[in-house]
Design a protein around this motif. Structure first.
Motif, PDB file in Angstrom:
ATOM      1  N   MET A   1       0.853  -1.235  -0.013  1.00 13.56           N
ATOM      2  CA  MET A   1      -0.083  -0.189   0.599  1.00 13.56           C
ATOM      3  C   MET A   1       1.156   1.559  -0.009  1.00 13.56           C
ATOM      4  N   ASN A   2       0.967   2.388  -0.821  1.00 15.17           N
ATOM      5  CA  ASN A   2       1.554   3.450  -1.155  1.00 15.17           C
ATOM      6  C   ASN A   2       1.271   4.359  -0.124  1.00 15.17           C
ATOM      7  N   ASN A   3       1.531   5.500  -0.127  1.00  9.24           N
ATOM      8  CA  ASN A   3       1.424   6.691   1.336  1.00  9.24           C
ATOM      9  C   ASN A   3      -0.205   7.384   0.408  1.00  9.24           C
ATOM     10  N   SER A   4      -0.086   7.338  -0.937  1.00 13.34           N
ATOM     11  CA  SER A   4      -0.625   8.285  -0.918  1.00 13.34           C
ATOM     12  C   SER A   4      -2.404   7.229  -0.682  1.00 13.34           C
ATOM     13  N   SER A   5      -2.849   6.117  -1.476  1.00 13.38           N
ATOM     14  CA  SER A   5      -3.613   5.079  -0.647  1.00 13.38           C
ATOM     15  C   SER A   5      -4.109   5.297   0.788  1.00 13.38           C
ATOM     16  N   MET A   6      -2.737   5.346   1.496  1.00 14.43           N
ATOM     17  CA  MET A   6      -3.062   5.143   2.787  1.00 14.43           C
ATOM     18  C   MET A   6      -3.601   6.808   3.219  1.00 14.43           C
TER      19      MET A   6
ATOM     20  N   PHE B   1       1.403  15.497   0.571  1.00 18.44           N
ATOM     21  CA  PHE B   1       2.635  15.545   0.724  1.00 18.44           C
ATOM     22  C   PHE B   1       3.448  13.832  -0.405  1.00 18.44           C
ATOM     23  N   SER B   2       2.570  13.189  -0.282  1.00 20.04           N
ATOM     24  CA  SER B   2       2.816  11.919  -1.123  1.00 20.04           C
ATOM     25  C   SER B   2       2.982  12.412  -2.718  1.00 20.04           C
ATOM     26  N   SER B   3       1.356  12.773  -3.761  1.00 18.95           N
ATOM     27  CA  SER B   3       1.641  13.523  -4.388  1.00 18.95           C
ATOM     28  C   SER B   3       2.594  14.133  -5.142  1.00 18.95           C
ATOM     29  N   ARG B   4       3.661  15.183  -3.504  1.00 20.63           N
ATOM     30  CA  ARG B   4       4.126  16.615  -4.267  1.00 20.63           C
ATOM     31  C   ARG B   4       5.818  15.144  -4.594  1.00 20.63           C
ATOM     32  N   ALA B   5       5.515  14.436  -3.556  1.00 22.88           N
ATOM     33  CA  ALA B   5       6.824  13.581  -3.407  1.00 22.88           C
ATOM     34  C   ALA B   5       6.814  12.922  -4.625  1.00 22.88           C
ATOM     35  N   GLY B   6       6.108  12.289  -5.273  1.00 22.27           N
ATOM     36  CA  GLY B   6       6.149  11.662  -6.554  1.00 22.27           C
ATOM     37  C   GLY B   6       5.951  12.192  -7.702  1.00 22.27           C
ATOM     38  N   ARG B   7       6.140  13.555  -7.997  1.00 18.33           N
ATOM     39  CA  ARG B   7       6.961  14.632  -8.996  1.00 18.33           C
ATOM     40  C   ARG B   7       7.896  14.613  -9.345  1.00 18.33           C
TER      41      ARG B   7
END
Length: 57
Positions: A1-6, A51-57
């Motif tokens: 499970m990734n951070n975004s779905s968590m 923060f997980s969506s910003r880290a993915g960029r």
């Protein structure tokens, strides 16, 4: 499970707890602690999601 779905899971659980706390606040029961816990879970989930969506960029 990734951070975004968590984050989405935490926001979903927080939303349910917030609604339950609001209902128990109106009806007899320990509504305020449940309401505050639900709001805290939703806020934590939103922070993790952002923060997980910003880290993915």
């Amino acid at each position: 499970m990734n951070n975004s779905s968590m984050g989405v899971v935490l926001m979903s659980v927080g939303a349910v707890a917030t609604v339950a706390g609001a209902l128990m606040y109106v009806l007899p029961g320990p509504g305020l602690p449940v309401l505050l816990a639900g709001l805290a879970l939703m806020a934590a989930g939103a922070v993790i999601r952002v923060f997980s969506s910003r880290a993915g960029r």
